[in-house]
Scaffold this motif. Structure first.
Motif, PDB file in Angstrom:
ATOM      1  N   VAL A  79       0.856  -1.186   0.000  1.00  0.00           N
ATOM      2  CA  VAL A  79       0.000   0.000   0.000  1.00  0.00           C
ATOM      3  C   VAL A  79       0.892   1.235   0.000  1.00  0.00           C
ATOM      4  O   VAL A  79       1.782   1.386   0.832  1.00  0.00           O
ATOM      5  N   THR A  80       0.586   2.131  -0.943  1.00  0.00           N
ATOM      6  CA  THR A  80       1.370   3.365  -1.043  1.00  0.00           C
ATOM      7  C   THR A  80       0.541   4.527  -0.531  1.00  0.00           C
ATOM      8  O   THR A  80      -0.688   4.438  -0.393  1.00  0.00           O
ATOM      9  N   SER A  86      -5.850   8.799  -2.706  1.00  0.00           N
ATOM     10  CA  SER A  86      -6.950   8.723  -3.667  1.00  0.00           C
ATOM     11  C   SER A  86      -8.198   8.104  -3.020  1.00  0.00           C
ATOM     12  O   SER A  86      -9.320   8.527  -3.298  1.00  0.00           O
ATOM     13  N   LEU A  87      -8.009   7.152  -2.141  1.00  0.00           N
ATOM     14  CA  LEU A  87      -9.132   6.565  -1.429  1.00  0.00           C
ATOM     15  C   LEU A  87      -9.779   7.583  -0.501  1.00  0.00           C
ATOM     16  O   LEU A  87     -11.005   7.686  -0.428  1.00  0.00           O
ATOM     17  N   LEU A  88      -8.972   8.366   0.186  1.00  0.00           N
ATOM     18  CA  LEU A  88      -9.499   9.407   1.061  1.00  0.00           C
ATOM     19  C   LEU A  88     -10.265  10.458   0.272  1.00  0.00           C
ATOM     20  O   LEU A  88     -11.338  10.913   0.690  1.00  0.00           O
ATOM     21  N   ALA A  89      -9.781  10.831  -0.893  1.00  0.00           N
ATOM     22  CA  ALA A  89     -10.473  11.813  -1.731  1.00  0.00           C
ATOM     23  C   ALA A  89     -11.818  11.265  -2.207  1.00  0.00           C
ATOM     24  O   ALA A  89     -12.829  11.991  -2.233  1.00  0.00           O
ATOM     25  N   GLN A  93     -15.533  12.848  -1.331  1.00  0.00           N
ATOM     26  CA  GLN A  93     -16.495  13.214  -2.368  1.00  0.00           C
ATOM     27  C   GLN A  93     -17.853  12.541  -2.100  1.00  0.00           C
ATOM     28  O   GLN A  93     -18.900  13.152  -2.276  1.00  0.00           O
ATOM     29  N   ASP A  94     -17.824  11.282  -1.694  1.00  0.00           N
ATOM     30  CA  ASP A  94     -19.062  10.580  -1.379  1.00  0.00           C
ATOM     31  C   ASP A  94     -19.784  11.250  -0.208  1.00  0.00           C
ATOM     32  O   ASP A  94     -21.012  11.406  -0.227  1.00  0.00           O
TER      33      ASP A  94
END
Length: 99
Positions: A79-80, A86-89, A93-94
């Motif tokens: 995991v980078t 990108s997952l947090l973004a 947004q959701d």
């Protein structure tokens, strides 16, 4: 008041009759016979079967060593921080679209 008392006694007797009739004691209702203790001795209940065990025994599985990886298992990618960003973004947004 006397009439009310008589009416209540008749109502109580009718209720008792109805309760015995509903419970299936038709002979008691019709003839006024009640079950005696001698009749109960003639009826013998069959012995109850043994109850099942409370907890079933767990199946025994052969343990696999932790260091052996199956051949068909997918290789895990490390995991980078870019993937986490990108997952947090996407989660933000959701949340904004729901609110």
């Amino acid at each position: 008041m006397f009439e009310i008392g008589i009416f209540c006694i008749i109502l109580l007797a009718a209720g008792y009759w109805a309760a015995m009739f509903v419970m299936g004691r038709h002979d008691d209702v019709i003839h006024g016979k009640f079950v005696h203790s001698e009749d109960e001795e003639a009826f013998v209940q069959p012995p109850m079967p043994a109850p099942p065990p409370r907890f079933p025994k767990r199946p025994v599985h052969a343990t696999q060593p932790a260091n052996i990886v199956p051949a068909n298992a997918p290789v895990a990618q490390p995991v980078t921080s870019e993937a986490l960003q990108s997952l947090l973004a996407a989660i933000q947004q959701d949340l904004e679209s729901v609110a």
